[in-house]
Design a protein around this motif. Structure first.
Motif, PDB file in Angstrom:
ATOM      1  N   LYS A   1       0.842  -1.259  -0.110  1.00  0.00           N
ATOM      2  CA  LYS A   1       0.047  -0.019   0.056  1.00  0.00           C
ATOM      3  C   LYS A   1       0.857   1.197  -0.027  1.00  0.00           C
ATOM      4  O   LYS A   1       1.909   1.448   0.827  1.00  0.00           O
ATOM      5  CB  LYS A   1      -0.828  -0.155   1.327  1.00  0.00           C
ATOM      6  CG  LYS A   1      -2.043  -1.010   1.048  1.00  0.00           C
ATOM      7  CD  LYS A   1      -2.865  -0.906   2.345  1.00  0.00           C
ATOM      8  CE  LYS A   1      -3.969  -1.983   2.353  1.00  0.00           C
ATOM      9  NZ  LYS A   1      -5.131  -2.006   3.452  1.00  0.00           N
ATOM     10  N   GLY A   2       0.608   2.142  -0.851  1.00  0.00           N
ATOM     11  CA  GLY A   2       1.376   3.324  -1.016  1.00  0.00           C
ATOM     12  C   GLY A   2       2.376   3.383  -1.973  1.00  0.00           C
ATOM     13  O   GLY A   2       3.124   4.320  -2.158  1.00  0.00           O
TER      14      GLY A   2
ATOM     15  N   LEU B   1       0.298  13.239   2.688  1.00  0.00           N
ATOM     16  CA  LEU B   1       1.536  14.036   3.418  1.00  0.00           C
ATOM     17  C   LEU B   1       1.975  13.104   4.447  1.00  0.00           C
ATOM     18  O   LEU B   1       2.984  12.447   4.502  1.00  0.00           O
ATOM     19  CB  LEU B   1       1.076  15.419   3.914  1.00  0.00           C
ATOM     20  CG  LEU B   1       2.435  16.090   4.662  1.00  0.00           C
ATOM     21  CD1 LEU B   1       3.595  16.273   3.700  1.00  0.00           C
ATOM     22  CD2 LEU B   1       1.986  17.318   5.276  1.00  0.00           C
ATOM     23  N   PHE B   2       1.218  12.725   5.332  1.00  0.00           N
ATOM     24  CA  PHE B   2       1.609  11.752   6.542  1.00  0.00           C
ATOM     25  C   PHE B   2       1.604  10.489   6.191  1.00  0.00           C
ATOM     26  O   PHE B   2       2.712   9.771   6.548  1.00  0.00           O
ATOM     27  CB  PHE B   2       0.626  11.971   7.574  1.00  0.00           C
ATOM     28  CG  PHE B   2       0.381  13.552   8.263  1.00  0.00           C
ATOM     29  CD1 PHE B   2       1.428  14.066   8.798  1.00  0.00           C
ATOM     30  CD2 PHE B   2      -0.702  14.098   7.802  1.00  0.00           C
ATOM     31  CE1 PHE B   2       1.513  15.258   9.191  1.00  0.00           C
ATOM     32  CE2 PHE B   2      -0.748  15.607   8.208  1.00  0.00           C
ATOM     33  CZ  PHE B   2       0.418  16.136   8.956  1.00  0.00           C
ATOM     34  N   GLY B   3       0.659  10.018   5.379  1.00  0.00           N
ATOM     35  CA  GLY B   3       0.712   8.646   4.890  1.00  0.00           C
ATOM     36  C   GLY B   3       1.957   8.109   4.051  1.00  0.00           C
ATOM     37  O   GLY B   3       2.928   7.175   4.454  1.00  0.00           O
ATOM     38  N   PRO B   4       2.455   9.062   3.040  1.00  0.00           N
ATOM     39  CA  PRO B   4       3.725   8.791   2.364  1.00  0.00           C
ATOM     40  C   PRO B   4       4.996   8.838   3.376  1.00  0.00           C
ATOM     41  O   PRO B   4       5.970   8.201   3.120  1.00  0.00           O
ATOM     42  CB  PRO B   4       3.898   9.972   1.505  1.00  0.00           C
ATOM     43  CG  PRO B   4       2.313  10.568   1.182  1.00  0.00           C
ATOM     44  CD  PRO B   4       1.521  10.124   2.446  1.00  0.00           C
ATOM     45  N   LEU B   5       5.059   9.576   4.526  1.00  0.00           N
ATOM     46  CA  LEU B   5       6.031   9.483   5.369  1.00  0.00           C
ATOM     47  C   LEU B   5       6.322   8.391   5.768  1.00  0.00           C
ATOM     48  O   LEU B   5       7.425   7.768   6.116  1.00  0.00           O
ATOM     49  CB  LEU B   5       5.743  10.666   6.213  1.00  0.00           C
ATOM     50  CG  LEU B   5       6.856  10.774   7.462  1.00  0.00           C
ATOM     51  CD1 LEU B   5       8.239  11.071   6.742  1.00  0.00           C
ATOM     52  CD2 LEU B   5       6.318  11.956   8.612  1.00  0.00           C
ATOM     53  N   MET B   6       5.146   7.733   6.210  1.00  0.00           N
ATOM     54  CA  MET B   6       5.028   6.463   6.867  1.00  0.00           C
ATOM     55  C   MET B   6       5.654   5.316   5.896  1.00  0.00           C
ATOM     56  O   MET B   6       6.358   4.466   6.152  1.00  0.00           O
ATOM     57  CB  MET B   6       3.852   6.112   7.506  1.00  0.00           C
ATOM     58  CG  MET B   6       3.354   6.914   8.762  1.00  0.00           C
ATOM     59  SD  MET B   6       2.250   6.389   9.865  1.00  0.00           S
ATOM     60  CE  MET B   6       0.849   6.452   8.447  1.00  0.00           C
TER      61      MET B   6
ATOM     62  N   TYR C   1       9.349   1.603   2.711  1.00  0.00           N
ATOM     63  CA  TYR C   1      10.582   1.551   1.532  1.00  0.00           C
ATOM     64  C   TYR C   1      11.990   1.263   1.917  1.00  0.00           C
ATOM     65  O   TYR C   1      12.544   0.387   1.471  1.00  0.00           O
ATOM     66  CB  TYR C   1      10.426   2.778   0.732  1.00  0.00           C
ATOM     67  CG  TYR C   1      11.494   2.900  -0.321  1.00  0.00           C
ATOM     68  CD1 TYR C   1      11.547   1.927  -1.460  1.00  0.00           C
ATOM     69  CD2 TYR C   1      12.776   3.277   0.014  1.00  0.00           C
ATOM     70  CE1 TYR C   1      12.576   2.012  -2.341  1.00  0.00           C
ATOM     71  CE2 TYR C   1      13.910   3.546  -0.668  1.00  0.00           C
ATOM     72  CZ  TYR C   1      13.709   2.878  -2.035  1.00  0.00           C
ATOM     73  OH  TYR C   1      14.612   2.790  -2.859  1.00  0.00           O
ATOM     74  N   LEU C   2      12.436   2.024   2.875  1.00  0.00           N
ATOM     75  CA  LEU C   2      13.722   1.630   3.456  1.00  0.00           C
ATOM     76  C   LEU C   2      13.981   0.263   4.070  1.00  0.00           C
ATOM     77  O   LEU C   2      15.013  -0.340   3.708  1.00  0.00           O
ATOM     78  CB  LEU C   2      13.989   2.459   4.705  1.00  0.00           C
ATOM     79  CG  LEU C   2      14.416   4.165   4.341  1.00  0.00           C
ATOM     80  CD1 LEU C   2      14.513   4.753   5.379  1.00  0.00           C
ATOM     81  CD2 LEU C   2      15.210   4.155   3.223  1.00  0.00           C
ATOM     82  N   TRP C   3      12.916  -0.300   4.812  1.00  0.00           N
ATOM     83  CA  TRP C   3      13.060  -1.905   5.191  1.00  0.00           C
ATOM     84  C   TRP C   3      12.800  -2.663   3.870  1.00  0.00           C
ATOM     85  O   TRP C   3      13.877  -3.499   3.798  1.00  0.00           O
ATOM     86  CB  TRP C   3      11.712  -1.993   5.881  1.00  0.00           C
ATOM     87  CG  TRP C   3      11.570  -3.576   6.355  1.00  0.00           C
ATOM     88  CD1 TRP C   3      12.248  -3.959   7.623  1.00  0.00           C
ATOM     89  CD2 TRP C   3      11.061  -4.582   5.599  1.00  0.00           C
ATOM     90  NE1 TRP C   3      11.988  -5.124   7.437  1.00  0.00           N
ATOM     91  CE2 TRP C   3      11.325  -5.843   6.545  1.00  0.00           C
ATOM     92  CE3 TRP C   3      10.342  -4.785   4.477  1.00  0.00           C
ATOM     93  CZ2 TRP C   3      10.793  -6.871   6.089  1.00  0.00           C
ATOM     94  CZ3 TRP C   3       9.914  -6.040   4.107  1.00  0.00           C
ATOM     95  CH2 TRP C   3      10.309  -7.361   4.871  1.00  0.00           C
TER      96      TRP C   3
END
Length: 238
Positions: A171-172, A211-216, A221-223
């Motif tokens: 998701k995202g 905004l806040f969803g993409p930050l999470m 993505y890093l994981w």
């Protein structure tokens, strides 16, 4: 017909836009630089979208559809499109038509050298809050991914299907498509495209999921980047 390009059109409660979508995409198939077909992915719409989609697909040979049993979100709709596509190239455009189908030809010019070509919305016609939240979200995402892309939310992209099918979607992830191609050692480029105000229907994204969803999602993505498996076969007996 030997189609080489499929355009995925995710749909969620867009009955007011679909007849225009039909006409715009039908017109595009007549000027497309690749033999093109259209795949609607109905993300469990609760309005009259599905009956309109079925009527469109019945009268237009180049059009087909997938219907979800329930609403699963934009990333799931794009993933389903990738799964069902059988052409060499796959594209994506939103059903609000704030981008122009004819601009696909601009992107297709570059697919020989690049594995993903994404649009950048020039002179955006959205409201101030939407523009600013998207700009902030893009800056945050670019800091996390180093993908060099200015506008990954632009709903106009062309991808080599072999790369698209190897993307491990979550998701995202529709915001991270260039980064996921880079993880496969693919090449990406961004090309300016037209942008227009929404003509009908209502936007499906608010401040939270811009905004806040993409930050999470950046942390997800890093994981994934840390755990991502990538390999190249040098020889096989098959």
């Amino acid at each position: 017909m030997d189609y080489t390009f499929t355009i995925i059109v995710p749909v969620y409660n867009e009955e007011d836009n679909l007849e225009r979508v039909e006409q715009e995409l039908l017109s595009y198939t007549k000027i497309a630089t690749r033999i093109t077909k259209i795949l609607f992915v109905n993300d469990g719409s609760s309005d009259g979208s599905q009956s309109l989609i079925e009527a469109i697909c019945k009268r237009q040979d180049h059009f087909s559809y997938i219907l979800f049993a329930e609403n699963r979100g934009l990333s799931a709709a794009i993933k389903a499109g990738f799964d069902y596509v059988d052409t060499e190239l796959v594209g994506y455009i939103d059903s609000d038509l704030q981008t122009a189908p004819e601009d696909f030809n601009k992107l297709l010019e570059h697919v020989g050298d690049y594995d993903l070509v994404t649009g950048v919305r020039a002179d955006r016609k959205d409201k101030f809050v939407k523009n600013m939240s998207s700009k902030i979200a893009n800056n945050i995402r670019r800091a996390f991914t180093n993908d060099g892309m200015d506008d990954t939310g632009c709903p106009l992209k062309v991808i080599k299907t072999a790369y698209a099918k190897r993307i491990p979607m979550f998701k995202g992830l529709h915001r991270f498509l260039p980064a996921m191609i880079l993880l496969q050692n693919g090449k990406v480029i961004q090309i300016p495209v037209q942008h227009f105000p929404r003509m009908a229907g209502t936007a499906k994204f608010g401040l939270w999921n811009r905004l806040f969803g993409p930050l999470m999602d950046c942390f997800a993505y890093l994981w994934m980047k840390k755990k991502y498996i990538n390999y190249t076969v040098s020889k096989t007996s098959a």
